[in-house]
Design a protein around this motif. Structure first.
Motif, short mmCIF file in Angstrom:
data_model
loop_
_atom_site.label_atom_id
_atom_site.label_comp_id
_atom_site.label_asym_id
_atom_site.label_seq_id
_atom_site.Cartn_x
_atom_site.Cartn_y
_atom_site.Cartn_z
N VAL A 199 0.85 -1.19 0.00
CA VAL A 199 0.00 0.00 0.00
C VAL A 199 0.89 1.24 0.00
O VAL A 199 1.89 1.30 0.72
N ASP A 200 0.47 2.27 -0.80
CA ASP A 200 1.30 3.49 -0.86
C ASP A 200 0.63 4.68 -0.16
O ASP A 200 1.00 5.82 -0.36
N GLY A 201 -0.38 4.39 0.66
CA GLY A 201 -1.12 5.45 1.33
C GLY A 201 -2.49 5.63 0.69
O GLY A 201 -3.45 6.02 1.36
N GLU A 202 -2.56 5.29 -0.60
CA GLU A 202 -3.76 5.56 -1.37
C GLU A 202 -4.12 4.39 -2.28
O GLU A 202 -5.25 3.97 -2.36
N ARG A 203 -3.11 3.87 -2.98
CA ARG A 203 -3.31 2.76 -3.92
C ARG A 203 -2.71 1.49 -3.32
O ARG A 203 -1.89 1.57 -2.40
N PHE A 204 -3.07 0.34 -3.90
CA PHE A 204 -2.48 -0.89 -3.39
C PHE A 204 -2.35 -1.94 -4.48
O PHE A 204 -3.08 -1.90 -5.47
N VAL A 205 -1.41 -2.84 -4.27
CA VAL A 205 -1.19 -3.97 -5.17
C VAL A 205 -1.31 -5.23 -4.32
O VAL A 205 -0.65 -5.35 -3.29
N LEU A 308 8.45 -2.21 -3.46
CA LEU A 308 8.58 -1.75 -2.08
C LEU A 308 8.94 -0.27 -2.05
O LEU A 308 8.40 0.52 -1.27
N ASP A 309 9.85 0.09 -2.95
CA ASP A 309 10.30 1.49 -3.00
C ASP A 309 9.17 2.41 -3.44
O ASP A 309 8.99 3.50 -2.89
N ALA A 310 8.37 1.94 -4.41
CA ALA A 310 7.25 2.76 -4.89
C ALA A 310 6.22 2.96 -3.79
O ALA A 310 5.70 4.07 -3.60
N ALA A 311 5.94 1.90 -3.03
CA ALA A 311 4.98 2.03 -1.92
C ALA A 311 5.52 3.03 -0.89
O ALA A 311 4.81 3.90 -0.41
N ASP A 315 3.82 6.16 -4.35
CA ASP A 315 3.33 6.15 -5.73
C ASP A 315 3.47 4.78 -6.38
O ASP A 315 4.45 4.49 -7.05
N LEU A 316 2.47 3.96 -6.17
CA LEU A 316 2.49 2.61 -6.74
C LEU A 316 1.94 2.57 -8.17
O LEU A 316 1.79 1.49 -8.73
N ARG A 317 1.63 3.75 -8.74
CA ARG A 317 1.06 3.74 -10.09
C ARG A 317 1.98 2.98 -11.05
O ARG A 317 3.19 3.18 -11.04
N GLY A 318 1.40 2.13 -11.84
CA GLY A 318 2.17 1.41 -12.85
C GLY A 318 2.86 0.16 -12.31
O GLY A 318 3.44 -0.60 -13.09
N VAL A 319 2.80 -0.09 -11.01
CA VAL A 319 3.46 -1.28 -10.46
C VAL A 319 2.52 -2.48 -10.59
O VAL A 319 1.37 -2.44 -10.16
#
Ligand code: AMP
Ligand code: GLY
Length: 426
Positions: A199-205, A308-311, A315-319
């Protein structure tokens, strides 16, 4: 990227094993680590709970990303302290980590977000707690409110058993201050499954689902443990169920935490009961599961580090993550006495006899180096993890490796994934 992993159990070994394979990883450190992790990372003797020591270490070593494995440092505010020092961290703030450190807080979030979960009450008074249990004919789960390493839960079938559990926690303080408040829930019926999201605060994978084995004994008997084995994927969680969990559980939880000013960045773990009315949440954790992480990462084909770095960056967009269709299965080898007080210092024999390959790896958990030897140092000692073309092959490969390993008092469950195999023969 220079990376520091915090922790020293099986989950952290799996994280280090996977991160070390990333072309984006220039150097990998682990604090405090264990002898298995030492094969892929540089160990630094700083305890996972030593927040000041870890921040100092991250600064001195100019770490780009800290990946926090266990819940304890998160609940002590490690992510907050690292943020203050300007160091990126995969792992939630103390406020967001209350999803795990306070069951009462997590229940409040679920209530406000409309997330399906068991009916519950929060009690400090034993008489009120017993009255709630009586309303459910003693078929309840009695839980210490604070952190109790997965062991502060007693599930009962009768009112006398429920009352005994309540007295043990609220009056006898079996779990110390973690049991000063108890959460009592109606007992849910069904099969359990674990779903974890980055989770990046807003989005999740969402990661591949897994099933854990919480009880110490075969056939799911005996006391609860941190987990005696796990496998992924699990027939308990079909793709359609996973979508329901994303839409009705993870999404609402992430949005609610953000709306309440506690954005969650890290791994959000939903422990679910697959009931006749659909998936219901048993618990949230603020980290990756242990041992679930071991089979999940054994199947992960994508590079984990950029995710992990994007989260951590928000900003997990595109992951997107892709998982091998080959199932993976982990058997935990535990020390004598686990989940009670365990004996440590027993030499672990046979590790050299296990030939690791792309489909077999022995993750270390409660081990330490003693001269040239590896000895036991905790309850869950090793997590033998194998992949196969099907679950049967993964199981055969994992147990064949277990046969080669030995230490005094070694305990293991020989029925990991039994629910999946029972379904195959239905
Ligand atoms: P927890 O620490 O909340 O995950 O609880 C540990 C274990 O107790 C779970 O994995 C379940 O096996 C069991 N458990 C917890 N809550 C319930 C419930 N409401 N109904 C049935 N079983 C439960
Ligand atoms: N295996 C369950 C947990 O990590 O909480």
């Amino acid at each position: 990227m220079k990376v520091l992993v915090v922790g020293g159990g099986g989950r952290e070994h799996a994280l280090c094993w996977k991160i070390a394979q990333s072309p984006r990883c220039s150097e990998l450190l682990c604090a405090p680590g264990n002898p298995g992790i030492a094969k892929v990372a540089r160990l630094v003797p700083v305890a996972a709970e030593d927040v000041d020591g870890l921040v100092r270490l991250a600064k001195e070593e100019a770490i780009d990303l800290v990946v926090v494995g266990p819940e304890k440092p998160l609940s002590l505010g490690l992510a907050d302290a690292l943020a203050e020092a300007g160091i990126r961290c995969f792992g939630p703030s103390r406020a967001a980590a209350e999803m795990e450190s306070s069951k009462a807080f997590a229940k409040g979030i679920m209530e406000r977000a409309g997330i399906p979960t068991a009916a519950f009450g929060v009690f400090e008074d034993p008489a009120e707690a017993k009255a709630f249990a009586a309303n459910h004919a003693g078929r309840v789960a009695v839980k210490a409110d604070g952190l109790a390493a997965g062991k502060g839960v007693v599930v009962t079938e009768t009112q006398p058993d429920a009352e005994a559990a309540i007295d043990e926690m609220l009056v006898g303080r079996a779990f110390g201050s973690a049991g000063a408040r108890v959460v009592i829930e109606e007992k849910l019926e069904g099969e359990e499954a674990s779903v974890i999201a980055l989770v990046d605060g807003e989005r999740f994978v969402v990661l591949a689902p897994a099933q854990d084995h919480k009880r110490v004994g075969e056939g799911d008997t005996g006391p609860n443990t941190g987990g005696m084995g796990a496998y992924s994927p699990t027939p308990a969680m079909k793709d359609a169920d996973l979508q329901i969990v994303a839409d009705r559980v993870l999404g609402p939880a992430v949005r609610q935490l953000r709306a309440e000013g506690r954005p969650f960045r890290g791994a959000l773990y939903a422990g679910l009961m697959m009931t006749a009315q659909g998936p219901k949440v048993i618990e949230f954790n603020a980290r990756l599961g242990d041992p679930e992480t071991q089979p999940i990462l054994a199947r992960l084909e994508s590079d984990l580090l950029p995710a992990l770095d994007a989260a951590a960056r928000g900003d997990l967009r595109g992951v997107e993550l892709s998982f091998s269709p080959k199932p993976a299965l982990t058997v935990v080898l535990a020390a004598a006495g686990y989940p009670g007080s365990v004996r440590t210092g027993d030499p672990v024999e046979g590790l050299d006899a296990v030939e690791e390959d792309a489909d077999l790896v022995v993750f270390h958990a409660g081990t330490k180096a003693d001269g040239g030897r590896v000895v036991t140092s905790g309850g869950r000692v090793l997590g033998v993890t194998a992949r196969g073309k099907d679950l049967g092959e993964a199981r055969a490969k994992a147990y064949a490796a277990c046969e080669k390993i030995h230490f005094a008092g070694m305990q293991l469950r020989r029925d990991i994934a039994h629910r999946a195999f029972a379904k195959e023969t239905e």
